[in-house]
Scaffold this motif. Structure first.
Motif, PDB file in Angstrom:
ATOM      1  N   LYS A 185      37.651  28.278  22.873  1.00 34.88           N
ATOM      2  CA  LYS A 185      38.316  27.151  23.542  1.00 34.88           C
ATOM      3  C   LYS A 185      37.389  26.547  24.603  1.00 34.88           C
ATOM      4  O   LYS A 185      37.285  25.329  24.725  1.00 34.88           O
ATOM      5  N   ASP A 186      36.695  27.414  25.345  1.00 31.08           N
ATOM      6  CA  ASP A 186      35.735  26.940  26.352  1.00 31.08           C
ATOM      7  C   ASP A 186      34.611  26.149  25.686  1.00 31.08           C
ATOM      8  O   ASP A 186      34.164  25.119  26.195  1.00 31.08           O
ATOM      9  N   LEU A 187      34.169  26.654  24.535  1.00 32.77           N
ATOM     10  CA  LEU A 187      33.103  25.996  23.781  1.00 32.77           C
ATOM     11  C   LEU A 187      33.544  24.605  23.311  1.00 32.77           C
ATOM     12  O   LEU A 187      32.793  23.636  23.417  1.00 32.77           O
TER      13      LEU A 187
ATOM     14  N   GLU B 138      35.882  22.723  24.674  1.00 36.34           N
ATOM     15  CA  GLU B 138      36.001  21.828  25.841  1.00 36.34           C
ATOM     16  C   GLU B 138      34.628  21.344  26.288  1.00 36.34           C
ATOM     17  O   GLU B 138      34.440  20.160  26.520  1.00 36.34           O
ATOM     18  N   ARG B 139      33.676  22.278  26.382  1.00 31.56           N
ATOM     19  CA  ARG B 139      32.313  21.867  26.787  1.00 31.56           C
ATOM     20  C   ARG B 139      31.746  20.860  25.794  1.00 31.56           C
ATOM     21  O   ARG B 139      31.171  19.851  26.181  1.00 31.56           O
TER      22      ARG B 139
ATOM     23  N   LYS C  65      38.864  14.524  28.888  1.00 28.67           N
ATOM     24  CA  LYS C  65      38.957  15.925  29.325  1.00 28.67           C
ATOM     25  C   LYS C  65      40.426  16.351  29.411  1.00 28.67           C
ATOM     26  O   LYS C  65      40.792  17.441  28.969  1.00 28.67           O
TER      27      LYS C  65
ATOM     28  N   GLN D 165      39.497  32.519  23.745  1.00 29.11           N
ATOM     29  CA  GLN D 165      39.184  31.798  24.983  1.00 29.11           C
ATOM     30  C   GLN D 165      37.734  31.311  24.988  1.00 29.11           C
ATOM     31  O   GLN D 165      37.452  30.198  25.425  1.00 29.11           O
ATOM     32  N   GLN D 166      36.829  32.136  24.479  1.00 30.76           N
ATOM     33  CA  GLN D 166      35.419  31.729  24.411  1.00 30.76           C
ATOM     34  C   GLN D 166      35.266  30.479  23.547  1.00 30.76           C
ATOM     35  O   GLN D 166      34.539  29.553  23.905  1.00 30.76           O
TER      36      GLN D 166
ATOM     37  N   GLN E 150      42.131  19.299  27.188  1.00 25.87           N
ATOM     38  CA  GLN E 150      42.786  20.441  27.837  1.00 25.87           C
ATOM     39  C   GLN E 150      44.234  20.579  27.365  1.00 25.87           C
ATOM     40  O   GLN E 150      44.717  21.687  27.107  1.00 25.87           O
TER      41      GLN E 150
END
Length: 200
Positions: free
Chosen positions: A187-189, A191-192, A67, A184-185, A71
């Motif tokens: 990037k979040d995807l 990371e998840r 993680k 950002q959406q 990040q």
């Protein structure tokens, strides 16, 4: 009464031990996250072997370390107007591919991300050219007026006009908001996808 007090003391001691233990695990988790961030930063500096280093981490710690690395890499993916700055994002995406070991779903997400980064830069260039063309006509009139007043021919750049800077700042703000949200959406995807994949 003494019996009740000693039971209460025991409960308080146990609670203190539990919170101290939780503090230790929080601290260790934070350290593992930082370790992952250092691995991501080392990769960005050109040190090879990110996937191997992550694979060498013990299974119980690998999720948090991974993680941190993800990040760290994602922080290097940002909207850039200059092509040179986009090389950082390209390198970070390559690192994410290494972390994901060529996962097909991840490759699709990163391809979308690349489209957004390229689209942002190209759209910005187009809008700036349009704005310059718009102001070029106004500048020609100003040049004529200045030539009449001073008796000297002058060449003014559209970017020198105060209204140009104001309008360009407004356009950039809109571009940053529009493309920034989409980026950002994704990037979040990412990371998840990369972090949940290893979660127990």
């Amino acid at each position: 009464m003494a019996e009740i007090k000693s039971t209460m003391d025991m409960v308080m001691e146990r609670a203190a031990r539990m919170s101290a233990g939780a503090g230790d695990s929080d601290y260790l988790g934070e350290e593992r996250l930082k370790e992952g961030m250092r691995l991501g930063a080392a990769y960005m500096r050109g040190e090879p072997g990110l996937a191997e280093r992550l694979a060498a981490v013990s299974p119980e710690e690998s999720g948090v370390v991974r993680k941190g690395a993800v990040q760290s890499l994602l922080r290097n993916i940002f909207l850039a107007r200059e092509l040179e700055k986009q090389t950082l994002a390209d390198k970070a995406m390559q690192g994410l591919i290494e972390v994901g070991q060529g996962d097909g779903e991840l490759l699709k997400i990163l391809a979308e991300m690349k489209k957004i980064l390229d689209g942002y830069r190209q759209h910005g260039e187009q809008l700036k050219e349009q704005l310059e063309a718009q102001f070029t006509q106004q500048m020609a009139m100003m040049e004529q007026n200045l030539a009449k007043q001073t008796g000297m021919a002058m060449k003014l750049q559209p970017s020198q006009h105060p209204k140009f800077q104001e309008e360009w700042a407004r356009i950039q703000g809109q571009l940053n908001e529009q493309y920034g949200k989409a980026l950002q959406q994704l990037k979040d995807l990412v990371e998840r996808h990369l972090v949940m994949e290893v979660a127990p």
